[in-house]
Design an enzyme around this catalytic site. Structure first.
Site, PDB file in Angstrom:
ATOM      1  N   ASP A   1      11.530   9.747  16.898  1.00 56.36           N
ATOM      2  CA  ASP A   1      11.208  10.113  15.528  1.00 56.36           C
ATOM      3  C   ASP A   1      11.575  11.596  15.387  1.00 56.36           C
ATOM      4  O   ASP A   1      11.699  12.303  16.393  1.00 56.36           O
ATOM      5  CB  ASP A   1       9.708   9.888  15.306  1.00 56.36           C
ATOM      6  CG  ASP A   1       9.251  10.426  13.967  1.00 56.36           C
ATOM      7  OD1 ASP A   1       9.977  10.220  12.973  1.00 56.36           O
ATOM      8  OD2 ASP A   1       8.187  11.071  13.922  1.00 56.36           O
TER       9      ASP A   1
ATOM     10  N   ASP B   1      10.480  14.355  12.535  1.00 55.60           N
ATOM     11  CA  ASP B   1       9.456  15.343  12.149  1.00 55.60           C
ATOM     12  C   ASP B   1       8.216  15.229  13.045  1.00 55.60           C
ATOM     13  O   ASP B   1       7.632  14.163  13.181  1.00 55.60           O
ATOM     14  CB  ASP B   1       9.061  15.147  10.681  1.00 55.60           C
ATOM     15  CG  ASP B   1      10.242  15.397   9.743  1.00 55.60           C
ATOM     16  OD1 ASP B   1      11.051  16.286  10.048  1.00 55.60           O
ATOM     17  OD2 ASP B   1      10.348  14.684   8.730  1.00 55.60           O
TER      18      ASP B   1
END
Ligand SMILES: [Zn+2]
Length: 428
Positions: free
Chosen positions: A257, A259
């Protein structure tokens, strides 16, 4: 043309080996584990169905000719064309206009590679364009020719080295192409001086809005331009690393992922100046790059659907991410996927076409499935690292073992405090 057997393969074998300590031996005759590189290239192509070869020779032509004449290659036809004077990588093509097939493959003679030629060729033929360039991120983008593409992989800029702060990501030219004969309109009949593909022809084609595409791959293609690289290629060959990256074989990946995992989490990164790498990110990616896993970014970016930023802004942010990684330690993502969608309507300035209930927004596993198709990834031997339960859900939905980066105790089964903990387990 639909058949790989109809394609001519053109090898550019004019490189000098002097800088590599090879004396007067041309580069393509460098020894890789007992067999000269050029012979490996021919056998590799022959095994994948290529029957017609052209060797474009300059320096050391007589040595190449002598070497090939001693060898018995069954059922293939090798033409040797010798430049009367140095014409450059593109200029020398003026000598072969009438003897290549309508579509043809071009490979530099100082490359060590093993790739699924059928996959590359069928992608390229489907594009129905003038040129397809194999491209990949690498650990030295500073001294590589870089390519800027749009979302369809169409080339919108070609940035030759040397360059300072190019406004593109880390996607470099692997010197492995499929061309249509239409490309000859860029090669004059009579060559004055030297013409190179990277320096002279590709930038011109981009300026003319010629249809050129990138094939973004993760297979092993490296040049043997220095003594160190030859040594490395020999080691990689021995370890089986060159063959195992071929898309004919299942790959494995670590999905990240973005952020909160790769960059500092703020409430949505919509401006390039707000993007900052997390402390451990570059080091983590370097470890993945040195392993047998691909590093793939999968990120929800609903700010696009909500009208907080444009796709172009996001691409700029990802370019910055790639350069920060390259600058830190030469690390990179093998590929980057993002979901621009968001299902709930009602934001002022929202973009209607992205306001949909898509298949790619995590917790749905669409981005993982798409990456698996493209790079032939075995999801059940792959991993995901995220900081949200949505990530874990996306991973588990397709049998990808997932780790949750978090401080509080949200989910004991998947929880880690640092990404390195997950890597220690995965790479042990
Ligand atoms: Zn989506």
């Amino acid at each position: 043309m639909k058949n790989i057997e109809e394609l001519t393969a053109v090898f550019l074998v004019g490189g000098k080996g002097t800088r590599l300590g090879l004396g007067d031996l041309p580069k393509p005759l460098v020894d890789i584990q007992g067999i000269p590189l050029l012979e490996r290239m021919i056998l590799n192509f022959q095994n994948q169905g290529i029957k017609n070869f052209i060797m474009l020779c300059g320096f050391g032509a007589s040595k190449i000719e002598a070497h090939l004449s001693q060898k018995q290659f069954d059922n293939i036809n090798i033409k040797i064309i010798i430049e009367p004077k140095p014409l450059g990588t593109a200029g020398s093509f003026s000598l072969i206009k009438d003897i290549v097939s309508d579509k043809f493959i071009v490979v530099y003679g100082d490359l060590i590679f093993d790739l699924d030629l059928n996959k590359f060729v069928s992608y390229s033929l489907n594009k129905n364009c003038t040129a397809v360039l194999y491209a990949h991120p690498n650990d030295h983008p500073f001294d590589s020719d870089l390519i800027k593409i749009n979302l369809d992989n169409k080339i919108v800029d070609f940035i030759s080295k040397p360059h300072v702060n190019p406004s593109c990501g880390n996607l470099s030219n692997a010197a492995f192409y499929l061309f249509d004969k239409a490309i000859f309109k860029y090669i004059p009949e009579k060559i004055e001086g030297i013409l190179d593909w990277g320096k002279d022809i590709f930038p011109k084609m981009v300026a003319k809005k010629e249809k050129m595409y990138v094939y973004r791959g993760t297979e092993y293609i490296k040049d043997i331009g220095t003594k160190e690289r030859i040594l490395k290629a020999n080691i990689d060959f021995k370890k089986g690393k060159i063959l195992s990256k071929n898309y004919k074989y299942k790959q494995k990946a670590i999905f990240f992922d973005r952020d909160g995992v790769i960059n500092e989490e703020i409430d949505g990164v919509y401006e390039i100046s707000k993007f900052k790498l997390r402390g451990e990110a570059a080091e983590i990616l370097k470890r993945v790059n040195l392993s047998n896993f691909l590093a793939i970014c999968v990120t929800n970016q609903p700010g696009i659907a909500k009208g907080f930023m444009k796709i172009e802004d996001l691409i700029q942010i990802h370019n910055k991410m790639e350069w920060l990684l390259a600058n830190a330690n030469g690390s990179f993502f093998d590929d980057i996927y993002f979901c621009p969608h968001h299902p709930e309507k009602g934001f002022p300035g929202e973009i209607k076409k992205y306001k949909i209930d898509c298949e790619c927004r995590k917790p749905k596993p669409g981005m993982l499935i798409e990456a698996a198709k493209k790079h032939n990834i075995d999801l059940s031997s792959s991993y995901l690292i995220g900081d949200n339960l949505r990530d874990i859900e996306a991973g588990e939905a397709v049998n990808v073992k997932s780790f949750l980066l978090c401080e509080e105790s949200l989910d004991k089964e998947h929880q880690i405090n640092k990404i390195s903990e997950a890597l220690d387990q995965i790479l042990k």
